[in-house]
Write a protein that holds these residues in place. Structure first.
Motif, PDB file in Angstrom:
ATOM      1  N   GLU A  85      53.434  70.890 158.387  1.00 10.21           N
ATOM      2  CA  GLU A  85      54.798  71.365 158.091  1.00 10.21           C
ATOM      3  C   GLU A  85      55.813  70.266 158.357  1.00 10.21           C
ATOM      4  OE1 GLU A  85      55.332  75.031 160.257  1.00 10.21           O
ATOM      5  OE2 GLU A  85      53.624  75.900 159.176  1.00 10.21           O
ATOM      6  N   GLN A  86      55.620  69.543 159.447  1.00 14.13           N
ATOM      7  CA  GLN A  86      56.535  68.454 159.800  1.00 14.13           C
ATOM      8  C   GLN A  86      56.542  67.369 158.716  1.00 14.13           C
ATOM      9  OE1 GLN A  86      58.823  68.256 161.982  1.00 14.13           O
ATOM     10  NE2 GLN A  86      59.355  66.110 161.584  1.00 14.13           N
ATOM     11  N   MET A  87      55.360  67.072 158.157  1.00 17.46           N
ATOM     12  CA  MET A  87      55.287  66.079 157.079  1.00 17.46           C
ATOM     13  C   MET A  87      56.138  66.516 155.887  1.00 17.46           C
ATOM     14  SD  MET A  87      51.681  64.225 156.371  1.00 17.46           S
ATOM     15  CE  MET A  87      50.749  65.718 156.182  1.00 17.46           C
ATOM     16  N   ALA A  88      56.028  67.797 155.546  1.00 18.56           N
ATOM     17  CA  ALA A  88      56.787  68.322 154.405  1.00 18.56           C
ATOM     18  C   ALA A  88      58.286  68.244 154.676  1.00 18.56           C
ATOM     19  CB  ALA A  88      56.355  69.755 154.108  1.00 18.56           C
ATOM     20  N   VAL A  89      58.675  68.565 155.921  1.00 19.87           N
ATOM     21  CA  VAL A  89      60.093  68.486 156.297  1.00 19.87           C
ATOM     22  C   VAL A  89      60.589  67.054 156.146  1.00 19.87           C
ATOM     23  CG1 VAL A  89      61.661  68.609 158.292  1.00 19.87           C
ATOM     24  CG2 VAL A  89      60.054  70.483 157.848  1.00 19.87           C
ATOM     25  N   GLU A  90      59.770  66.077 156.582  1.00 22.94           N
ATOM     26  CA  GLU A  90      60.190  64.667 156.499  1.00 22.94           C
ATOM     27  C   GLU A  90      60.389  64.224 155.047  1.00 22.94           C
ATOM     28  OE1 GLU A  90      57.418  62.373 158.835  1.00 22.94           O
ATOM     29  OE2 GLU A  90      57.984  63.479 160.647  1.00 22.94           O
ATOM     30  N   VAL A  91      59.544  64.720 154.151  1.00 25.95           N
ATOM     31  CA  VAL A  91      59.718  64.377 152.732  1.00 25.95           C
ATOM     32  C   VAL A  91      61.050  64.931 152.222  1.00 25.95           C
ATOM     33  CG1 VAL A  91      58.847  64.717 150.389  1.00 25.95           C
ATOM     34  CG2 VAL A  91      57.248  64.224 152.251  1.00 25.95           C
ATOM     35  N   GLU A  92      61.332  66.186 152.604  1.00 23.76           N
ATOM     36  CA  GLU A  92      62.608  66.790 152.175  1.00 23.76           C
ATOM     37  C   GLU A  92      63.797  66.005 152.716  1.00 23.76           C
ATOM     38  OE1 GLU A  92      62.668  71.028 153.040  1.00 23.76           O
ATOM     39  OE2 GLU A  92      60.645  71.151 152.205  1.00 23.76           O
ATOM     40  N   GLN A  93      63.679  65.573 153.985  1.00 20.94           N
ATOM     41  CA  GLN A  93      64.788  64.807 154.595  1.00 20.94           C
ATOM     42  C   GLN A  93      64.980  63.475 153.870  1.00 20.94           C
ATOM     43  OE1 GLN A  93      63.342  64.729 158.612  1.00 20.94           O
ATOM     44  NE2 GLN A  93      64.525  66.531 159.220  1.00 20.94           N
ATOM     45  N   LYS A  94      63.868  62.824 153.510  1.00 19.84           N
ATOM     46  CA  LYS A  94      63.964  61.537 152.804  1.00 19.84           C
ATOM     47  C   LYS A  94      64.597  61.733 151.428  1.00 19.84           C
ATOM     48  CE  LYS A  94      60.107  59.436 155.240  1.00 19.84           C
ATOM     49  NZ  LYS A  94      58.678  59.141 155.231  1.00 19.84           N
ATOM     50  N   ASP A  95      64.219  62.819 150.781  1.00 22.99           N
ATOM     51  CA  ASP A  95      64.790  63.094 149.465  1.00 22.99           C
ATOM     52  C   ASP A  95      66.284  63.396 149.587  1.00 22.99           C
ATOM     53  OD1 ASP A  95      64.602  63.585 146.588  1.00 22.99           O
ATOM     54  OD2 ASP A  95      65.085  65.646 147.139  1.00 22.99           O
ATOM     55  N   ALA A  96      66.655  64.165 150.606  1.00 24.97           N
ATOM     56  CA  ALA A  96      68.080  64.485 150.812  1.00 24.97           C
ATOM     57  C   ALA A  96      68.866  63.201 151.064  1.00 24.97           C
ATOM     58  CB  ALA A  96      68.229  65.451 151.987  1.00 24.97           C
ATOM     59  N   ALA A  97      68.286  62.277 151.849  1.00 26.85           N
ATOM     60  CA  ALA A  97      68.966  61.003 152.142  1.00 26.85           C
ATOM     61  C   ALA A  97      69.110  60.185 150.864  1.00 26.85           C
ATOM     62  CB  ALA A  97      68.181  60.225 153.197  1.00 26.85           C
ATOM     63  N   LEU A  98      68.082  60.198 150.028  1.00 27.16           N
ATOM     64  CA  LEU A  98      68.137  59.463 148.755  1.00 27.16           C
ATOM     65  C   LEU A  98      69.224  60.020 147.852  1.00 27.16           C
ATOM     66  CD1 LEU A  98      66.891  57.400 146.738  1.00 27.16           C
ATOM     67  CD2 LEU A  98      65.333  59.228 146.030  1.00 27.16           C
ATOM     68  N   GLN A  99      69.274  61.372 147.775  1.00 33.40           N
ATOM     69  CA  GLN A  99      70.289  61.995 146.915  1.00 33.40           C
ATOM     70  C   GLN A  99      71.690  61.671 147.412  1.00 33.40           C
ATOM     71  OE1 GLN A  99      69.058  63.006 144.132  1.00 33.40           O
ATOM     72  NE2 GLN A  99      67.083  62.645 145.108  1.00 33.40           N
ATOM     73  N   ALA A 100      71.851  61.710 148.741  1.00 32.01           N
ATOM     74  CA  ALA A 100      73.171  61.434 149.325  1.00 32.01           C
ATOM     75  C   ALA A 100      73.582  59.987 149.042  1.00 32.01           C
ATOM     76  CB  ALA A 100      73.130  61.701 150.826  1.00 32.01           C
ATOM     77  N   ALA A 101      72.614  59.069 149.135  1.00 29.49           N
ATOM     78  CA  ALA A 101      72.927  57.649 148.933  1.00 29.49           C
ATOM     79  C   ALA A 101      73.269  57.347 147.478  1.00 29.49           C
ATOM     80  CB  ALA A 101      71.740  56.806 149.379  1.00 29.49           C
ATOM     81  N   ARG A 102      72.727  58.122 146.560  1.00 30.66           N
ATOM     82  CA  ARG A 102      72.944  57.825 145.127  1.00 30.66           C
ATOM     83  C   ARG A 102      74.088  58.637 144.528  1.00 30.66           C
ATOM     84  NH1 ARG A 102      69.366  54.771 142.629  1.00 30.66           N
ATOM     85  NH2 ARG A 102      69.795  55.732 140.632  1.00 30.66           N
ATOM     86  N   ARG A 103      74.679  59.518 145.357  1.00 33.77           N
ATOM     87  CA  ARG A 103      75.771  60.352 144.836  1.00 33.77           C
ATOM     88  C   ARG A 103      76.974  59.452 144.512  1.00 33.77           C
ATOM     89  NH1 ARG A 103      75.704  64.514 148.805  1.00 33.77           N
ATOM     90  NH2 ARG A 103      73.845  65.238 147.759  1.00 33.77           N
ATOM     91  N   PRO A 104      77.553  59.574 143.338  1.00 35.59           N
ATOM     92  CA  PRO A 104      78.670  58.685 142.977  1.00 35.59           C
ATOM     93  C   PRO A 104      79.930  59.005 143.814  1.00 35.59           C
ATOM     94  CG  PRO A 104      78.167  60.203 141.165  1.00 35.59           C
ATOM     95  CD  PRO A 104      77.165  60.465 142.243  1.00 35.59           C
TER      96      PRO A 104
END
Ligand code: RP5
Length: 168
Positions: free
Chosen positions: A149-168
């Protein structure tokens, strides 16, 4: 210290830095283990003894790691009824392909559960050992489920960070 449930055998001390990944996993899950250096070709009698004595002293499964003409896992599997997880080491002239083939291509009759080459394989050997042991250990199974479960959470967190970084 508790008696080892998992025995990690490697062919050389040069395998140790890679196999620390298996040790790290077993330590984090609280699985008692022992690490030994013993070679199928440089110390064949000692290796056979180590494998054949393992079950009698409470070991439940063996992780065997070797590089190049990596017959260690197969030799150990031939000397014990315990399940053997093989980890082919990288490096050498063939970058671990020799060890991969030698470990995975066991003739019918004596299986070796072969992991990926190198550190990923060492880590997965530790995890696969935990999975096997958790079949008879509900507390360990719960820890393993939490790890997933923790692995899945970390993937979601990485994706959220990526989306935040690419937001115009
Ligand atoms: C194998 O040969 C060992 O498992 C190691 O991966 C490889 C090279 O051994 P060293 O020459 O570094 O001792 O037996």
């Amino acid at each position: 210290m508790s008696e080892p449930v998992v025995l990690i055998v490697m062919g050389s001390d040069s395998d140790l830095p890679t196999m620390e990944a298996a040790a790290t996993i077993l330590t984090s899950f609280g699985v008692p283990f022992e690490m030994r250096i013993s070679s199928a070709h440089r110390s064949p009698k000692r290796t056979a003894q180590l494998a054949s004595d393992a079950a009698g002293r409470g070991v439940q499964l063996i992780i065997a790691a070797a590089g190049m003409a990596a017959h260690l896992a197969g030799v150990i599997a031939a000397e014990t009824l315990l399940p053997v997880i093989g980890v082919p080491m990288g490096g050498g002239a063939l970058s671990g392909m020799d060890a991969l083939y030698a470990t995975v291509q066991m003739p019918g009759g004596i299986p070796v559960a072969t992991m990926a080459i190198g550190t990923a394989g060492a880590k997965n050997a530790g995890l696969f050992a935990v999975q096997i042991l958790s079949l008879a250990d509900p507390a360990l199974r719960a820890k393993f489920a939490a790890y997933r479960e923790q692995m899945a959470v970390e993937v979601e967190q990485k994706d959220a960070a990526l989306q935040a970084a690419r937001r115009p």
